[in-house]
Design a protein around this motif. Structure first.
Motif, PDB file in Angstrom:
ATOM      1  N   SER A 368       0.818  -1.213   0.000  1.00  0.00           N
ATOM      2  CA  SER A 368       0.000   0.000   0.000  1.00  0.00           C
ATOM      3  C   SER A 368       0.850   1.260   0.000  1.00  0.00           C
ATOM      4  N   THR A 369       1.953   1.248   0.741  1.00  0.00           N
ATOM      5  CA  THR A 369       2.826   2.424   0.754  1.00  0.00           C
ATOM      6  C   THR A 369       3.547   2.583  -0.581  1.00  0.00           C
ATOM      7  N   GLN A 370       3.873   1.455  -1.231  1.00  0.00           N
ATOM      8  CA  GLN A 370       4.519   1.533  -2.537  1.00  0.00           C
ATOM      9  C   GLN A 370       3.578   2.109  -3.586  1.00  0.00           C
ATOM     10  N   THR A 371       2.327   1.710  -3.543  1.00  0.00           N
ATOM     11  CA  THR A 371       1.372   2.142  -4.571  1.00  0.00           C
ATOM     12  C   THR A 371       0.712   3.478  -4.238  1.00  0.00           C
ATOM     13  N   GLY A 372       0.862   3.957  -3.016  1.00  0.00           N
ATOM     14  CA  GLY A 372       0.299   5.243  -2.663  1.00  0.00           C
ATOM     15  C   GLY A 372      -1.040   5.189  -1.969  1.00  0.00           C
ATOM     16  N   ALA A 373      -1.549   3.975  -1.661  1.00  0.00           N
ATOM     17  CA  ALA A 373      -2.810   3.878  -0.934  1.00  0.00           C
ATOM     18  C   ALA A 373      -2.649   4.362   0.502  1.00  0.00           C
TER      19      ALA A 373
END
Length: 627
Positions: A368-373
């Motif tokens: 989620s942190t990688q994808t921006g969520a």
């Protein structure tokens, strides 16, 4: 190079020290890995900025895990479990996700962030819960089976969650340009691979390429794996199987990344496709060590990356969130347990066993942190909350055990049957062993009196038309009522070796003429039963092992007659061996410390080999004369 070797030494050393300690304390290997990471990271500061880079590599442990889960899930198995998977599992995930999402929106977060948090908190710890259920012998209980079904649903649900999370990104993440083409962030921005098959394509093109990748994985699994495995087999190099297994996982993971999907989605799908092939067990055995090491490394990096400064800076907020997760999730689970009418003991096992967040939450936080969520600060908070709930899990199982003991103490005692029948054969215990004996004897027209202390077993017998009495087979009054003093044969088929020996001892004193046939757990138990007065003793796995050995000999080239004769000689010699060694056996001395016993056992083993060789030579000589 020296720095890399030092880091490897630190990570492996921490795992080797911490994980066995955690296992001995009953905390499970996952918590051991996390504790190891905490020690070498926040506590001792032995690892630093390279932890994040190493975590990306270690996430392939999760990819391998999902591939192995797929190998275990044949389509037919999934269909047979559909009611519990969709009912209990689906309801748990949807209600828990909805509850946490609503709380997040109420607290002022964007609905995308709230939904991402709700999804990752809805998952429980498969590794901790399954290991604990196995250790405590609770897997086959009603609550244990329900718990396993929900865990299985959660494992499957990770796949669509990984696919949905990039769509919840508030910044970065994949998106569509004004011309309808998809835009994939660079590797520097979002952690994706720089190579993309869909970057710049219109929406319909992205759909076609994505579906084509999925179809390619399915068709490869169905049509290409067999020729490739045969080609590898021709090389006769064991390591090539391992190389092929890794090639499948890494190749599919790369393909999924190139079309903008999660690598775990593709490997899970490939695992399901290969679940019915003859290469399933080969793949499992080759990949299992890599899964364990990579997952262990992943959990170590999670522990090393936990921001304890944040915990000390905001202890009330973090601890309050952890308590809220346990309370909300536990409440949802308890409601589901009541809806599906689990018994009180199973209800509490289901509720307390699944109340924590799980290791897949770590994966989803990272993703989620990688994808921006989620942003980095939110990810750190979730990592702390998940870790704290997992650390509390052993305490929740202790609470369950206390509540289960209290429920058992408060429950009304089971009323045993009044035995009003007698017969020539008494069978004490009607489990897998006793029921075969009972059916065979009754089918030949002889009457039996069956006694067992398990009410469910007795009720099941009655449904199939067999009579049985509920009661403790070791109780003297019940045995007398069943006609112990007049019976001809007593079959002792109890699971507990101590109870078996106790019953044989009592029965022999009460009726010296009684013929006692007893089930033995192992050879030492055989000696105890001989001393107690049993006439015939049957080791649990002995006869079935003899049959298996006979099949081996037949497939090695012996005729059916030769293999049967070898089985007969072995059987007779083993009976003679047991009777000889029983004279030297001492109940208060372990066999490994009984020198006379060991010496005689070696002599008898040589005699067995001599007898078998003589038998084979005699058969060969008879063949020559006949020809």
């Amino acid at each position: 190079m020296d720095v890399i070797l030092l880091d490897i030494l630190i990570y492996l050393g921490a795992a080797v020290i911490a994980v066995p300690i955690a296992a001995r304390l009953g905390l499970g290997s996952v918590l051991g890995y996390i504790a190891a990471g905490i020690m070498i990271g926040p506590v001792l500061g032995l690892v630093g900025s390279e932890t994040q880079d190493l975590q990306h590599f270690a996430e392939y442990g999760v990819v391998v895990m999902l591939f192995l889960i797929g190998l275990e899930l044949e389509p037919r198995t999934l269909w047979n479990m559909r009611q519990k998977l969709i009912g209990m599992g689906g309801l748990q995930i949807s209600l828990t996700t909805g509850a946490f999402t609503a709380i997040g929106i109420w607290m002022g977060y964007d609905w995308q962030t709230a939904l991402a948090g709700g999804m990752l908190l809805s998952l429980s710890s498969t590794a901790i819960v399954l290991q604990t259920l196995t250790e405590k012998g609770l897997v086959q209980t009603n609550g244990g089976r329900a718990t396993f079904s929900v865990l299985l649903t959660q494992d499957i649900a990770v796949i669509p969650m990984l696919a949905v999370l990039p769509l919840l990104a508030l910044v970065q993440g994949p998106g569509f340009a004004e011309d309808g083409s998809i835009q994939i962030p660079s590797a520097d921005d979002a952690g994706h691979h720089a190579i993309s098959l869909v970057d710049g394509l219109p929406g319909w093109g992205v759909t076609l390429v994505t579906l084509g990748a999925v179809v390619a994985i399915i068709l490869t699994g169905i049509y290409l794996t067999r020729p490739v495995f045969r080609y590898i087999h021709a090389a006769k190099l064991r390591e090539m199987y391992t190389a092929l297994a890794l090639l499948i996982v890494v190749g599919i993971g790369l393909l999924m990344t190139m079309v903008g999907l999660s690598p775990a989605l593709g490997t899970f799908l490939a695992g399901v496709v290969l679940a019915n092939t003859e290469f399933r067990h080969e793949l499992e055995s080759d990949l299992e060590p890599f899964k364990g090491l990579l997952l262990g490394l992943f959990f170590i990096t999670v522990g090393a990356g936990i921001n304890f400064g944040l915990l000390f800076a905001k202890p009330l907020m973090i601890l309050g969130m952890a308590a809220t997760v346990l309370l909300i999730k536990g409440s949802v689970l308890y409601i589901i347990a009541r809806l599906f009418r689990l018994r009180p003991r199973g209800r509490w096992l289901f509720t307390l066993g699944l109340a924590q967040a799980g290791e897949f939450g770590f994966v989803l936080v990272s993703f989620s942190t990688q994808t921006g969520a989620l942003n980095s600060a939110q990810g750190q908070v979730f990592l702390l909350v998940i870790a704290l709930t997992m650390l509390i899990t052993p305490l929740l199982f202790i609470i369950f055990e206390r509540k289960a003991r209290g429920a058992n103490a408060a429950a009304a005692p089971i009323v045993e049957d009044e035995i009003n029948d007698t017969g020539p054969v008494i069978i004490a215990g009607i489990g897998r062993f006793g029921q075969i004996v009972n059916r065979m004897v009754q089918s030949c027209g002889y009457k039996t009196v069956v006694i067992d202390h398990d009410i469910q077993t007795i009720q099941l017998m009655r449904k199939f038309g067999f009579k049985g009495f509920l009661g403790d087979p070791t109780r003297p009054d019940l045995l007398r009522a069943a006609g112990l003093n007049e019976a001809r044969i007593l079959v002792v088929a109890l699971d507990d070796p101590a109870s078996t020996t106790k019953l044989v001892t009592y029965a022999r004193k009460q009726n010296p003429d009684l013929h006692i046939i007893a089930r033995a757990h192992d050879r030492n138990h055989v000696y105890s039963l001989y001393a107690a007065g049993a006439n015939d003793i049957v080791r649990e796995l002995f006869d079935s092992s003899l049959r298996a050995g006979r099949y081996v000999l037949e497939n090695l080239g012996m005729t059916e007659f030769e293999a049967a004769e070898a089985r007969r000689v072995f059987y007779q010699h083993d009976r003679y061996t047991v009777s000889e060694l029983a004279k030297l056996w001492k109940p208060d001395v372990p066999s490994i410390e009984n020198e006379a016993y060991i010496a005689r056992a070696k002599e008898l083993e040589k005699e067995l080999e001599t007898n078998l060789l003589a038998q084979l030579e005699a058969q060969a000589e008879a063949k020559k004369k006949a020809s």
